[in-house]
Every structure is written in C-alpha cells, then in structure tokens.
Design a protein around this motif. Structure first.
Motif, PDB file in Angstrom:
ATOM      1  N   THR A  52      27.847 -24.423 -40.009  1.00 29.82           N
ATOM      2  CA  THR A  52      28.819 -23.745 -41.368  1.00 29.82           C
ATOM      3  C   THR A  52      27.267 -24.226 -42.519  1.00 29.82           C
ATOM      4  O   THR A  52      27.484 -25.443 -42.656  1.00 29.82           O
ATOM      5  CB  THR A  52      29.995 -23.678 -41.576  1.00 29.82           C
ATOM      6  N   TYR A  59      28.290 -25.303 -34.136  1.00 25.47           N
ATOM      7  CA  TYR A  59      29.741 -24.397 -32.868  1.00 25.47           C
ATOM      8  C   TYR A  59      27.336 -23.963 -31.661  1.00 25.47           C
ATOM      9  O   TYR A  59      26.909 -24.622 -32.119  1.00 25.47           O
ATOM     10  CB  TYR A  59      29.883 -23.299 -32.494  1.00 25.47           C
ATOM     11  N   SER A 102      32.224 -14.403 -44.251  1.00 21.65           N
ATOM     12  CA  SER A 102      32.754 -15.629 -43.112  1.00 21.65           C
ATOM     13  C   SER A 102      33.325 -14.515 -41.837  1.00 21.65           C
ATOM     14  O   SER A 102      33.451 -12.957 -41.826  1.00 21.65           O
ATOM     15  CB  SER A 102      34.339 -15.660 -43.709  1.00 21.65           C
ATOM     16  N   ILE A 103      32.180 -14.787 -41.098  1.00 26.26           N
ATOM     17  CA  ILE A 103      32.512 -14.455 -39.563  1.00 26.26           C
ATOM     18  C   ILE A 103      32.693 -15.535 -38.467  1.00 26.26           C
ATOM     19  O   ILE A 103      32.914 -16.559 -39.055  1.00 26.26           O
ATOM     20  CB  ILE A 103      31.113 -14.302 -39.282  1.00 26.26           C
ATOM     21  N   ARG A 104      33.046 -14.625 -37.643  1.00 26.27           N
ATOM     22  CA  ARG A 104      32.842 -15.527 -36.678  1.00 26.27           C
ATOM     23  C   ARG A 104      31.302 -16.067 -35.541  1.00 26.27           C
ATOM     24  O   ARG A 104      31.029 -14.973 -34.766  1.00 26.27           O
ATOM     25  CB  ARG A 104      34.085 -14.903 -35.254  1.00 26.27           C
ATOM     26  N   VAL A 105      31.327 -16.951 -36.266  1.00 29.60           N
ATOM     27  CA  VAL A 105      30.742 -17.454 -35.938  1.00 29.60           C
ATOM     28  C   VAL A 105      28.886 -17.200 -34.436  1.00 29.60           C
ATOM     29  O   VAL A 105      28.269 -17.812 -34.239  1.00 29.60           O
ATOM     30  CB  VAL A 105      29.727 -19.086 -36.535  1.00 29.60           C
ATOM     31  N   ILE A 106      29.670 -17.154 -33.419  1.00 22.85           N
ATOM     32  CA  ILE A 106      29.673 -17.040 -32.039  1.00 22.85           C
ATOM     33  C   ILE A 106      29.619 -15.838 -31.452  1.00 22.85           C
ATOM     34  O   ILE A 106      28.882 -14.839 -31.191  1.00 22.85           O
ATOM     35  CB  ILE A 106      30.349 -17.736 -30.807  1.00 22.85           C
ATOM     36  N   SER A 107      29.729 -15.428 -32.957  1.00 21.58           N
ATOM     37  CA  SER A 107      28.880 -13.203 -32.804  1.00 21.58           C
ATOM     38  C   SER A 107      28.209 -12.705 -32.970  1.00 21.58           C
ATOM     39  O   SER A 107      27.681 -13.528 -34.071  1.00 21.58           O
ATOM     40  CB  SER A 107      30.736 -12.782 -33.114  1.00 21.58           C
ATOM     41  N   ASP A 109      27.954 -10.650 -35.626  1.00 17.66           N
ATOM     42  CA  ASP A 109      27.975  -9.847 -37.032  1.00 17.66           C
ATOM     43  C   ASP A 109      27.004 -10.695 -37.885  1.00 17.66           C
ATOM     44  O   ASP A 109      28.272 -11.089 -39.521  1.00 17.66           O
ATOM     45  CB  ASP A 109      29.481  -9.899 -36.959  1.00 17.66           C
TER      46      ASP A 109
END
Length: 123
Positions: A52, A59, A102-107, A109
């Motif tokens: 982030t 992550y 803001s995203i799900r960082v492992i995706s 997107d």
C-alpha cells in the motif's frame, strides 16, 4: 494516466538475487497500492507481492514469502522487489502494476501495468 517502467530483470543462477525496480510517472499522487505480478511461459499471470502506498503494508504470495521483499520510495515514486534465494520456478516475466483506488491488492484489478521485465533463473 500513470506510466510504469520496470527494470532490473536478467539471468541469474539458482540461489542468487535480483532487485527489480518500477518507476512511476504521471498521476502518481493518486496511487493507492502497487504490486508485482509474474507470468511464466504457458501459465496465467499470478500475484507475487504488493504494497500500500501510504501505509506501506506489504502482502506476498505464499510461493515467494520469506524470499522476496517489496518496498517503496515515495520520494522517487518507485517500488522495488528484492528477490533472494531465487529458484528456477521463479522464471517469468515480472509486471509492475499501480492502483489508483482501493482494491484487493492480491487481485489483478490494478489500473495501470508496466511492460514487464524478464527474470530467468538457471538451475
């Protein structure tokens, strides 16, 4: 628009190290997170690591945890991926990505992607 330029890839023997860099330019003030993904020949692109931008939370994929370290230099708008104890299965094209929301960082997107840098680990 955000432009991402990766560097630092190359050929290394198993057990060796490489450090990838990704320099961001353009609308970087809106960056929420940056990530590294990789794609091996014949395989789908997969998540490797993310961070982030403001808080520096990192992550990792299980496959790289303990060997890779992601970091960022906010003054240079650059994210790094230090890769140690490299294995032949780490061979892939590594892509840097930037998210402006803001995203799900492992995706996957993310909003912007770099062109990729080749990492080859010989046995």
């Amino acid at each position: 628009q955000v432009q991402l330029v990766e560097s630092g890839g190359g050929l290394v023997q198993a057990g060796g190290s490489l450090r990838l860099s990704c320099a961001a330019s353009g609308r970087t003030f809106s960056t929420s997170a940056m990530g590294w993904f990789r794609q091996a020949p014949g395989k789908e692109r997969e998540f490797a690591a993310a961070i982030t931008w403001s808080g520096g939370m990192s992550y990792y994929a299980d496959s790289v945890k303990g060997r890779f370290t992601i970091s960022r230099d906010k003054t240079k708008n650059t994210v790094y991926l230090q890769m140690n104890s490299l294995k032949p299965e780490d061979t892939a094209v590594y892509y840097c990505a930037a998210a402006l929301k803001s995203i799900r960082v492992i995706s996957p997107d993310y909003d912007y992607w770099g062109q990729g840098t080749q990492v080859t680990v010989s046995s």
